[in-house]
Design an enzyme around this catalytic site. Sequence first.
Site, mmCIF file in Angstrom:
data_model
loop_
_atom_site.group_PDB
_atom_site.id
_atom_site.type_symbol
_atom_site.label_atom_id
_atom_site.label_comp_id
_atom_site.label_asym_id
_atom_site.label_seq_id
_atom_site.Cartn_x
_atom_site.Cartn_y
_atom_site.Cartn_z
ATOM 1 N N CYS A 102 -61.499 -3.777 -122.414
ATOM 2 C CA CYS A 102 -62.838 -3.452 -121.946
ATOM 3 C C CYS A 102 -63.717 -4.689 -122.037
ATOM 4 O O CYS A 102 -63.379 -5.650 -122.734
ATOM 5 C CB CYS A 102 -63.413 -2.347 -122.800
ATOM 6 S SG CYS A 102 -63.535 -2.867 -124.499
ATOM 7 N N TYR A 150 -51.174 5.277 -119.309
ATOM 8 C CA TYR A 150 -51.751 4.872 -120.590
ATOM 9 C C TYR A 150 -51.663 6.027 -121.588
ATOM 10 O O TYR A 150 -52.282 7.075 -121.402
ATOM 11 C CB TYR A 150 -53.196 4.483 -120.288
ATOM 12 C CG TYR A 150 -54.095 3.988 -121.390
ATOM 13 C CD1 TYR A 150 -53.614 3.456 -122.570
ATOM 14 C CD2 TYR A 150 -55.475 4.019 -121.211
ATOM 15 C CE1 TYR A 150 -54.482 2.977 -123.539
ATOM 16 C CE2 TYR A 150 -56.352 3.549 -122.167
ATOM 17 C CZ TYR A 150 -55.847 3.028 -123.335
ATOM 18 O OH TYR A 150 -56.718 2.561 -124.281
ATOM 19 N N HIS A 198 -53.954 4.110 -128.067
ATOM 20 C CA HIS A 198 -55.279 4.134 -128.689
ATOM 21 C C HIS A 198 -55.670 5.523 -129.184
ATOM 22 O O HIS A 198 -56.783 6.005 -128.922
ATOM 23 C CB HIS A 198 -56.324 3.547 -127.729
ATOM 24 C CG HIS A 198 -56.163 2.054 -127.614
ATOM 25 N ND1 HIS A 198 -55.990 1.402 -126.435
ATOM 26 C CD2 HIS A 198 -56.100 1.108 -128.564
ATOM 27 C CE1 HIS A 198 -55.822 0.112 -126.657
ATOM 28 N NE2 HIS A 198 -55.885 -0.088 -127.948
ATOM 29 N N ASP A 207 -55.649 -1.479 -133.795
ATOM 30 C CA ASP A 207 -55.070 -2.362 -132.785
ATOM 31 C C ASP A 207 -55.849 -3.683 -132.746
ATOM 32 O O ASP A 207 -55.274 -4.755 -132.923
ATOM 33 C CB ASP A 207 -55.119 -1.645 -131.420
ATOM 34 C CG ASP A 207 -54.464 -2.444 -130.322
ATOM 35 O OD1 ASP A 207 -53.605 -3.292 -130.626
ATOM 36 O OD2 ASP A 207 -54.802 -2.223 -129.144
#
Length: 691
Positions: A32, A171, A174, A267
Amino acid sequence: MPDRNPRYDILFDPIQIGPKTTKNRFYQVPHCNGMGHRYPRAMAEMRGVKAEGGWAVVCTEECSIHPSSDLSPATLMRLWSDADLPVHELMVEKVHAHNSLAGIQLVHNGFEVANYVTRLPSLAPGNIPTENFPHVHARAMTKADIKDFRQWHIDAAKRARRAGYDIIYTYAAHGTMTLLYQFLLSRYNTRTDEYGGSLENRVRLLREVLQDLKDAVGDTCAIALRFAVDELLGDDGMNQSEAQDIVGMLAELPDLWDVNVAAWHNDSMPSRFGSEAGQQDYISFVKTLTTKPVVGVGRFTSPDTMVSQIKNDVIDLIGAARPSIADPFLPNKIDEGREDEIRECIGCNMCTSGDYLAYPMRCTQNPTMGEEWRRGWHPVTIEKAGSSASVLIVGAGPAGLEAAVALSDRGYQVTLSEARKHLGGRVITETSLQSLGEWRRVADHRTWLLSQRANVQTFTESTLTADEIINADYAHIAIATGSHWRTDFIGLQHRQPVPIADNSTILAVDAVLNGQRPSDHSASVLIYDDDHYYLASALAEQLASEGRDVTLVTPAADIAEWTHNTLEHEHIQIRLRQLGVKIICNKHISHVDAGHVTLACVYIDTPMQVEADVVIPVTSRRADDSLFNELQNQKPAWADTKIKSVTNIGDSMAPATIAMAVYAGHEYARNLDLPAEKARFFRRELELGGE
Ligand code: ADP
Ligand code: SF4
């Protein structure tokens, strides 16, 4: 230019990913950036600069496939209809211009989003409260929803191919951030149909989506899967044993495995709590279960570490988000034998705040980040010097150091004068706190660069006065003399000094950072945090780890509140609790006495006394602007000299973050001698595309 060190040749091997081949192993994983669909030109230029800097693959951030996954107010990417295509085409064009591959990370966020703008119900495996709008629940997906969800992926993938993307992701990583991961996790997926229950059933939707993507675009595009192999929650979440089963089940289906740990704060681990290659032990099993290439991250900035990751069969491609933000030209520097010049990420996570607060990302190390299009700032090339030749910079904190580097790049004769023994200002003092050690790279990188420059003279232990500056022979003077922490408690909560009894002991933050400690090791220390960023917690951590009795008090509802934006918060909470730091929230200090302080609730007046032999106020700072003010006052004395300008930059102008000081130094250097219209603020960004 030196040649590439043959030791690093392996980093430049091409890698086959499905129908595509990379030019080397440097892979900018999706990240992002606070720009996305709202600042598309800025986003595209930033990605293009990374491709120019040598990254073989440059990916988007997460890209929503449908309005039922509306991430507003975050400013990420969207591919809901053809109207979104121009943004993507622009990015792909910028990446392809440098012979790199463009990747797109398709996502549906399930119950993670509350669809603030589209007002559609959120979707989830079952009725689950949404993450960002408590009280509002997601709808349990029906079979028809599942069919739609698969079709949205196919539609988005086909559009992505039309936009020119080479690699198309699905995806499931996360933590709870994606619908596909929500289906994998038994704590959320309590369905009783063929999509719930056994692991085989929970994996079904992910398998179907992967197969759909292969069938739809897999002949010309590589299909990647981003998968979090461990949530670090033990049996309560995804763990190694379940992840191994999942990788085993899907082993050859994707063309590329992009693997990491969850959640995001694990992460993108801040350097305070984890070092380079910290994910190795979690992800290394993946390559034993698939023949497909594997990419992984670990805040890699050392080419030797990168080589060892490949040689030890941990990963095939060097994944990076933060290292590519701090230095978009990292691969080229290694390729050209200039690895000493890599501007290493410090792991501060200032960059992640752009996502949380929906503004264009900024980076502590890289002042050009986010400004590539807006201000035309390139991370490597810079406008040549203007009409004047010499610049004196007073103060070698992050602002002064960055100004010196950028001015020397422009070709000015630069003199840098620093009162202390070392260059680096607050970076040197703050990194005396052990957990902030890696932040020293801000000073070390620039100090090393300056040592290589023939047009820079550096003086340490040199405190300049206004008269000395006026009598020196410089065209431009930059004052970068920094700031000091206040000791009177004035800050956000208290606009007036707090009463302090004469016989009480106040220890200034700057004194602690310079090594001073309470003389009595058993003295109780109270740290009062009205700053709300990292420093109070780092001081508490340091003093507690030295075996001292520490209490952290804040008027906020939570300690180190702003660190939610930098992914440090949860780690800080854990670390301070492990160290036995006592935490008191929602209290301000109303009086300091010998041996104790009086606290009051921020809502109602309920005083309480807390033992405190020594009090450290972390509230706000005073700009050290007296030198600048004196020069202004003496303007008539220098009006007839060679001096063209005296400018106050960084903390001595207005105390702020290290990132802002670096930016201020860079901005000063970029704009020096430029006509006003060129030193413009920034270009406006207008939306691309239709309705
Ligand atoms: P910033 O974040 O704005 O760069 P810092 O506080 O980190 O500010 O750094 C300011 C630096 O300026 C400190 O290292 C300080 O020692 C130095 N300094 C302050 N006054 C003078 C002066 N009169 N002459 C030279 N150096 C100075
Ligand atoms: Fe690294 Fe900090 Fe820059 Fe993010 S802001 S890339 S963590 S240096």
